[in-house]
Design a protein around this motif. Sequence first.
Motif, PDB file in Angstrom:
ATOM      1  N   ALA A   1      -7.297  -2.624   0.642  1.00  0.00           N
ATOM      2  CA  ALA A   1      -6.638  -1.831  -0.406  1.00  0.00           C
ATOM      3  C   ALA A   1      -5.123  -1.839  -0.212  1.00  0.00           C
ATOM      4  CB  ALA A   1      -7.154  -0.395  -0.371  1.00  0.00           C
TER       5      ALA A   1
ATOM      6  N   ALA B   1      -2.342  -3.508  -2.779  1.00  0.00           N
ATOM      7  CA  ALA B   1      -1.218  -2.721  -3.317  1.00  0.00           C
ATOM      8  C   ALA B   1       0.123  -3.327  -2.917  1.00  0.00           C
ATOM      9  CB  ALA B   1      -1.319  -1.287  -2.816  1.00  0.00           C
TER      10      ALA B   1
ATOM     11  N   GLU C   1      -6.587   3.721  -4.127  1.00  0.00           N
ATOM     12  CA  GLU C   1      -5.555   2.849  -4.742  1.00  0.00           C
ATOM     13  C   GLU C   1      -4.293   3.655  -5.007  1.00  0.00           C
ATOM     14  OE1 GLU C   1      -6.729   1.233  -8.493  1.00  0.00           O
ATOM     15  OE2 GLU C   1      -5.175  -0.323  -8.490  1.00  0.00           O
TER      16      GLU C   1
END
Length: 334
Positions: free
Chosen positions: A274, A278, A318
């Motif tokens: 994750a 990002a 997220e």
Amino acid sequence: MKVLLTGGTGYIGSHTAIELIKLGYEVEIMDNLFNSKITVLDKIEEITGVKPKFYKVDLLDKEGMDKMFGEGGYDLVIHFAGLKAVGESVEKPLKYYENNVGGTINLLECMKKHGVNKIVFSSSATVYGDQGVAELTEEMQTGVGITNPYGETKHVIEEILKDVAEAEPDFEATILRYFNPVGAHPSGLIGEDPNDIPNNLMPIIMKVSTGEIEKLKVYGDDYDTPDGTGIRDYIHVVDLAKGHVAAIEKMKPGVSIYNLGTGKGTSVLEMVAAFEKASGKKLPYEIVGRRAGDLAEIFANPSKAEKELDWKTELTIEDAMNDTINYLEHLAKK
Ligand code: WQD
């Protein structure tokens, strides 16, 4: 309502101060700045337009606390202040019991002297120890199988609050058991910025991404989990802060206990993926041996807080990763 935040320049405290100020609460902050920076006050002002009154006071400074309470006229205390490095607590147990337990006793005595009978306590899922199951609920027995003095101090303080409530009918205590706080304020102005060497996954990932730490050591990939790495309940710090607002709006006599978590588990490698998604770049890591005391899988059952506090998490992993990277970008510009 006038609220004192002990440890209020810290990671959770500062985000909670912002949410309280936004809702019109009068907030004052006490901190010894051992693991936070006074510049956080300016960031709170930049975000909210209000700079909370600040007292540089230590939990062990009885005189300083007495003077502060004498001036404060507080309706309620949110008690964040405490040492929280799990590894250090194993090496220096007396320091942790003196500061966390002794300091809380000082705080409670000061509150009683000044007629403040409401407290929200920053506790931790660590008090559950090893329940043999992953999903944790508030009625489970705590204090069994805790693997470090830090966690023991949180458990002892919970027991102290229960005993005080038994002795004093007008005493109101809400215990909030945090799972794994992550993320940063969407403004990018505040986030997790410890002075000490981090132990937790996210601050270490942050330091790997800036190059301060060469690579992440993943503590074991041989757990009985889908990808073999440890699973935890990572809660966005803004959701956690809002949980404190929900708690103080529902105070009542006696002791109320709530899990503050998402109710979902995420593995270490899922957190790495994750963060990489990002950030748009690979995060160097190495699989190493398990860390002593770690459990395979822990996550909250948050239904009691949802029902009684009308609170539940709204932000995702997220969101937490995007807000963390935004915060890192702001830090890099300084
Ligand atoms: C999370 C996962 C590790 C670091 C602790 C305290 C608890 C609370 C939250 C304050 C685990 C893995 C970690 C690393 C890794 N603190 N990990 N490499 O242990 O769930 O809880 O912090 O209230 O009280 O006990 O959090 O972030 O240390 O670990 O692989 O360098 O990440 O094994 O699976 P933990 P954590």
